[in-house]
Design a protein around this motif. Structure first.
Motif, mmCIF file in Angstrom:
data_model
loop_
_atom_site.group_PDB
_atom_site.id
_atom_site.type_symbol
_atom_site.label_atom_id
_atom_site.label_comp_id
_atom_site.label_asym_id
_atom_site.label_seq_id
_atom_site.Cartn_x
_atom_site.Cartn_y
_atom_site.Cartn_z
ATOM 1 N N LEU A 2 78.092 68.249 -47.401
ATOM 2 C CA LEU A 2 77.479 68.314 -48.716
ATOM 3 C C LEU A 2 78.529 68.014 -49.783
ATOM 4 O O LEU A 2 79.706 68.395 -49.630
ATOM 5 C CB LEU A 2 76.893 69.708 -48.975
ATOM 6 C CG LEU A 2 76.171 70.413 -47.817
ATOM 7 C CD1 LEU A 2 75.693 71.782 -48.275
ATOM 8 C CD2 LEU A 2 75.010 69.571 -47.312
ATOM 9 N N VAL A 3 78.115 67.366 -50.858
ATOM 10 C CA VAL A 3 79.020 67.107 -51.970
ATOM 11 C C VAL A 3 78.341 67.517 -53.273
ATOM 12 O O VAL A 3 77.115 67.470 -53.380
ATOM 13 C CB VAL A 3 79.435 65.618 -52.036
ATOM 14 C CG1 VAL A 3 80.280 65.232 -50.833
ATOM 15 C CG2 VAL A 3 78.210 64.717 -52.151
ATOM 16 N N PRO A 4 79.123 67.908 -54.273
ATOM 17 C CA PRO A 4 78.546 68.303 -55.560
ATOM 18 C C PRO A 4 77.736 67.166 -56.189
ATOM 19 O O PRO A 4 78.103 65.998 -56.098
ATOM 20 C CB PRO A 4 79.776 68.630 -56.411
ATOM 21 C CG PRO A 4 80.844 68.985 -55.422
ATOM 22 C CD PRO A 4 80.586 68.107 -54.240
ATOM 23 N N GLY A 5 76.643 67.555 -56.810
ATOM 24 C CA GLY A 5 75.810 66.587 -57.503
ATOM 25 C C GLY A 5 74.783 65.909 -56.629
ATOM 26 O O GLY A 5 73.811 65.347 -57.139
ATOM 27 N N ILE A 6 74.964 65.940 -55.321
ATOM 28 C CA ILE A 6 74.077 65.230 -54.400
ATOM 29 C C ILE A 6 73.460 66.163 -53.371
ATOM 30 O O ILE A 6 72.265 66.162 -53.117
ATOM 31 C CB ILE A 6 74.838 64.098 -53.660
ATOM 32 C CG1 ILE A 6 75.432 63.111 -54.666
ATOM 33 C CG2 ILE A 6 73.907 63.375 -52.690
ATOM 34 C CD1 ILE A 6 74.409 62.398 -55.513
#
Length: 494
Positions: free
Chosen positions: A411-415
């Protein structure tokens, strides 16, 4: 028979730039220097002649008898300012015809510019109009348009700053993907777009057929597909993974990179019916190896964009996502956190956040859960491993607890989720059990079963959606703006 010949003439103009003139019949095409190359060598070109070609962004006449034209050729964000004299006999009448959107050629002397925001300008000595744009009809007159409006003119939207910048970043990312895997000794495999297998088993697939759509197949017949092209059900691929596994179990490490399709009736900002997937498969890799490779892959792609797309990132940070640069620097420099699915569920349950989708063990994580974990709790990219067996496809390796599988999401921030992968089930008996539980036909996947009968080995892989990666590195919220021609329910123009 009459033959036509194409003649290529090459000559060198100062300061050593090769220019081309192509002759075909009575048509001669001159090839000048790209604006990105011109702006990258300002000192070298100042005081010398140059020839540029592109599309007019703006044009204005001054009371001093000067016409200012901004020309952009798509090679970079910046446009080149052209200075033309309104009363010059050899092109004064032509200047009256040039409008925003017109395609022109300009040749002249390069000089230092006294204006702000530009280091050099081109003083026109010769102008040629390739194609005129009617100002009453050309739809890109204003400087800024909504993305919804631009989707209605997808044939012209690449000329805008945002879509043009996204296209250049997408190009650099695609090249970096190949560089990353080639440098690690992976083999690039072309997996089929038309397939008889449904990798995910979700049933959201497009059927490929030559049968008359007015008279659909009669499934009561003994062989309803006997007159179809492939004589059996065929679909557009949802993933190249299963076919990539075949080659991984022969060549060791492979990857596929191409379009995939989902017939999911979803109109969210994160879904497309056609999108591009990068899918590596590695023999003799376990889940930990898989996770390490996926993290290195993301860091490499982010690093390439930071190094090579600075102009575009500056634009996106200014107009799209103010926190973009900090987010990318964090992803490039920070070690990813890794937790289990069970730990993730505990964190979410214990939080005071009010989620639209309730959280409990055995339920799939939603985008809101993923973003809460990576943006609010860990504030950096996050790996989640060991998901419930019931949530994942049949090919994922069953863990010793028999309740979970060796799966991973990054997981990545914003997505939220940007990568999904797993260690594949290499044990024949457990694969057959999984297929029985998931109601997967052993006859339809006989070839996949035989991979476990003839020299089976532990192996792993993952998939990264290029468009999700594009959203992450550009800050663009809607996935329809990071692919040249978005395919969504009800929309299949071009």
């Amino acid at each position: 028979m009459r033959l036509s010949f194409k003649i290529l003439i090459i000559w060198v103009k100062p300061p050593g730039t090769i220019e081309l003139k192509t002759s075909f019949g009575d048509l001669t095409m001159e090839k000048g220097i790209r604006i990105v190359d011109l702006l990258g060598k300002e000192e070298e070109y100042t005081g010398k002649k140059a020839l540029v070609q592109g599309w007019v962004r703006t044009k204005r006449d001054s009371k001093a008898g000067i016409c200012f034209i901004e020309i952009n050729d798509g090679s970079c964000m910046k446009s080149l300012q052209v200075i033309a004299e309104l009363d010059r006999e050899d092109y004064s009448e032509l200047l009256k015809k040039i409008t925003t959107g017109s395609a022109i050629l300009v040749e002249g002397a390069v000089s230092a510019s006294p204006g702000k925001g530009q280091s050099i300008e081109l003083h026109a000595e010769r102008i040629h109009l390739y194609g005129w744009a009617d100002p009453a009809l050309y739809p890109l007159q204003k400087k800024r348009h909504s993305f919804e409006y631009l989707r209605q003119i997808a044939h012209l939207r690449p000329r805008t700053n945002t879509i043009g910048a996204a296209a250049r970043v997408r190009n650099r990312l695609s090249y970096a993907i190949h560089q990353f895997f080639q440098n690690l000794g992976f083999h690039y495999i072309h997996t089929p777009i038309i397939t008889a297998s449904d990798c995910e088993g979700a049933g959201e697939i497009f059927r490929v057929t030559t049968l008359d759509p007015v008279h659909p197949v009669d499934t009561t017949e003994e062989d309803p597909y006997r007159n179809d092209f492939f004589a059996k059900p065929a679909f557009l691929t949802v993933s190249g993974q299963l076919q990539a596994e075949i080659y991984a179990l022969a060549l060791g490490r492979v990857y596929t990179f191409g379009p995939t399709f989902r017939a999911e009736n979803s109109n969210t900002s994160r879904h497309l019916a056609e999108f591009w997937m990068v899918e590596p498969e590695m023999a003799f890799y376990d889940l930990e190896d898989d996770l390490d490779l996926a993290q290195a892959f993301i860091k490499k792609l982010v690093g390439v964009v930071l190094d090579d797309c600075g102009e575009e990132l500056e634009f996106f940070a200014r107009f799209i996502e103010p926190e973009l640069m900090a987010r990318l620097q964090n992803a490039a420099q920070s070690a990813f956190e890794v937790i289990t699915y069970s730990e993730a569920v505990d964190i979410l349950i214990k939080s005071s956040e009010k989620f639209a989708f309730p959280v409990q063990w055995g339920v799939d994580l939603q985008s809101e859960h993923e973003r809460y974990l990576t943006e609010r709790v860990f504030k950096k990219p996050l790996g989640i491993i060991n998901f419930p067996r019931s949530l994942k496809p049949f090919y994922m390796r069953v863990n010793d607890d028999e309740k979970t599988v060796a799966a991973m999401d990054i997981l990545v921030p914003g997505i939220g989720e940007i990568i999904g992968g797993s260690q594949r089930e290499e044990r024949l008996d457990l694969l057959l059990e999984q297929m029985r539980i998931k109601e997967i036909s052993a006859d339809d996947y006989r070839w996949y079963i035989e991979l476990r009968q003839f020299g089976s080995v532990p192996h792993s892989g993952f998939g990264l959606g290029l468009e999700r990666m594009m959203q992450f590195v550009t800050g663009i919220q809607n996935i329809r703006e990071v692919i040249p021609f978005p395919r969504t329910p009800g929309h299949v123009e071009f």
